[in-house]
Design a protein around this motif. Sequence first.
Motif, short mmCIF file in Angstrom:
data_model
loop_
_atom_site.label_atom_id
_atom_site.label_comp_id
_atom_site.label_asym_id
_atom_site.label_seq_id
_atom_site.Cartn_x
_atom_site.Cartn_y
_atom_site.Cartn_z
N THR A 45 -6.18 -10.25 -12.89
CA THR A 45 -6.41 -9.04 -12.10
C THR A 45 -5.12 -8.62 -11.42
O THR A 45 -4.32 -9.46 -11.03
N LEU A 46 -4.92 -7.32 -11.34
CA LEU A 46 -3.78 -6.74 -10.66
C LEU A 46 -4.27 -5.64 -9.73
O LEU A 46 -5.21 -4.92 -10.07
N LEU A 47 -3.61 -5.51 -8.59
CA LEU A 47 -4.04 -4.53 -7.61
C LEU A 47 -3.50 -3.15 -7.98
O LEU A 47 -2.43 -3.02 -8.57
N GLY A 48 -4.24 -2.14 -7.56
CA GLY A 48 -3.83 -0.76 -7.79
C GLY A 48 -3.86 0.04 -6.50
O GLY A 48 -3.80 -0.52 -5.40
N GLU A 49 -3.99 1.32 -6.64
CA GLU A 49 -3.90 2.28 -5.53
C GLU A 49 -4.98 2.07 -4.48
O GLU A 49 -6.12 1.73 -4.78
N MET A 50 -4.61 2.29 -3.22
CA MET A 50 -5.56 2.24 -2.10
C MET A 50 -6.02 3.66 -1.82
O MET A 50 -5.26 4.59 -1.88
N LEU A 68 0.57 3.93 -5.02
CA LEU A 68 0.40 4.49 -3.68
C LEU A 68 -0.47 3.57 -2.83
O LEU A 68 -1.54 3.14 -3.26
N VAL A 69 0.02 3.27 -1.64
CA VAL A 69 -0.70 2.44 -0.68
C VAL A 69 -0.73 3.16 0.67
O VAL A 69 0.03 4.10 0.91
N ILE A 70 -1.58 2.70 1.54
CA ILE A 70 -1.68 3.29 2.87
C ILE A 70 -0.54 2.76 3.73
O ILE A 70 -0.25 1.57 3.73
N ASP A 71 0.09 3.66 4.48
CA ASP A 71 1.19 3.29 5.37
C ASP A 71 0.61 2.80 6.70
O ASP A 71 0.27 3.60 7.57
N PHE A 72 0.50 1.49 6.84
CA PHE A 72 -0.06 0.91 8.05
C PHE A 72 0.96 0.80 9.18
O PHE A 72 0.62 0.37 10.28
N PHE A 100 6.69 1.41 1.43
CA PHE A 100 5.95 0.68 2.46
C PHE A 100 6.61 -0.67 2.76
O PHE A 100 6.75 -1.06 3.92
N ILE A 101 7.04 -1.37 1.73
CA ILE A 101 7.73 -2.66 1.93
C ILE A 101 8.97 -2.46 2.79
O ILE A 101 9.22 -3.23 3.71
N GLN A 102 9.73 -1.42 2.49
CA GLN A 102 10.95 -1.15 3.28
C GLN A 102 10.61 -0.85 4.74
O GLN A 102 11.31 -1.28 5.65
N LYS A 103 9.52 -0.14 4.97
CA LYS A 103 9.10 0.15 6.34
C LYS A 103 8.63 -1.12 7.06
O LYS A 103 8.87 -1.28 8.26
N ASP A 128 -0.86 7.75 6.18
CA ASP A 128 -0.53 8.51 4.97
C ASP A 128 -0.34 7.54 3.81
O ASP A 128 -0.13 6.35 4.00
N LYS A 129 -0.38 8.08 2.60
CA LYS A 129 -0.12 7.26 1.41
C LYS A 129 1.35 7.40 1.02
O LYS A 129 1.88 8.52 0.96
N ILE A 130 1.97 6.25 0.75
CA ILE A 130 3.35 6.21 0.28
C ILE A 130 3.42 5.17 -0.83
O ILE A 130 2.47 4.41 -1.05
N THR A 131 4.54 5.12 -1.54
CA THR A 131 4.65 4.11 -2.61
C THR A 131 4.76 2.72 -2.01
O THR A 131 5.20 2.55 -0.85
N LEU A 132 4.38 1.75 -2.79
CA LEU A 132 4.46 0.36 -2.36
C LEU A 132 5.87 0.00 -1.93
O LEU A 132 6.07 -0.66 -0.90
#
Length: 187
Positions: free
Chosen positions: A182-187, A95-99, A112-115, A105-109
């Motif tokens: 290191t790998l990124l996770g949820e915002m 889950l990432v923030i929809d910028f 978000f990429i598609q948006k 809101d939070k949506i899946t990565l």
Amino acid sequence: MNKKFLFIVIFLCSFFVNAQDVVKESVSEKKAASTMSLNKKFSSKVLNAYQENSKTKVEDLFSYFQMLTDASLNDDLKKEVVKNINLLFQNPNTLVIDFTSDSFDKITLQQFIQKLLISEPILFSVSEESRYDSVEYQSWKTGYTLSRTKSGIVTKTKIVQKVFFYETPKMFGEETKMVFSTLLGEM
């Protein structure tokens, strides 16, 4: 004869019981070491270096996000950017923030990429100041401020993002060595 036999059996049993205690202690020590917090496992300088490296990953991530909103970028390059974004994350459904929206809101990565691919251009800038909190067994939380410029309007958002820290095998010629990444996770 019976006394000698009994004495030998008791003597051997005492060694067996002590050996079991040593095995139990060794297993529990290994378990404790494997679940040890990163700030106890590494010196503060080493952990800080990994945390600073994770900050550059965050900056790269937002550069990639920005590139996806660039209409002049060709499709092959956008596919490569999406691939690189997915390599930065532990899980493609994080889950990432929809910028792209003003509600953040939070949506899946992947959503978000598609948006981003159909969004108007968005400029992202990650603050120089970062803080690293909640150091746990295989992760920590990094806090930073993100500036988003969309349609000429600048919005600043404070973000806390989880960063995972893994020991993974990597091939060097014919040798396999354990490296930390290191790998990124949820915002």
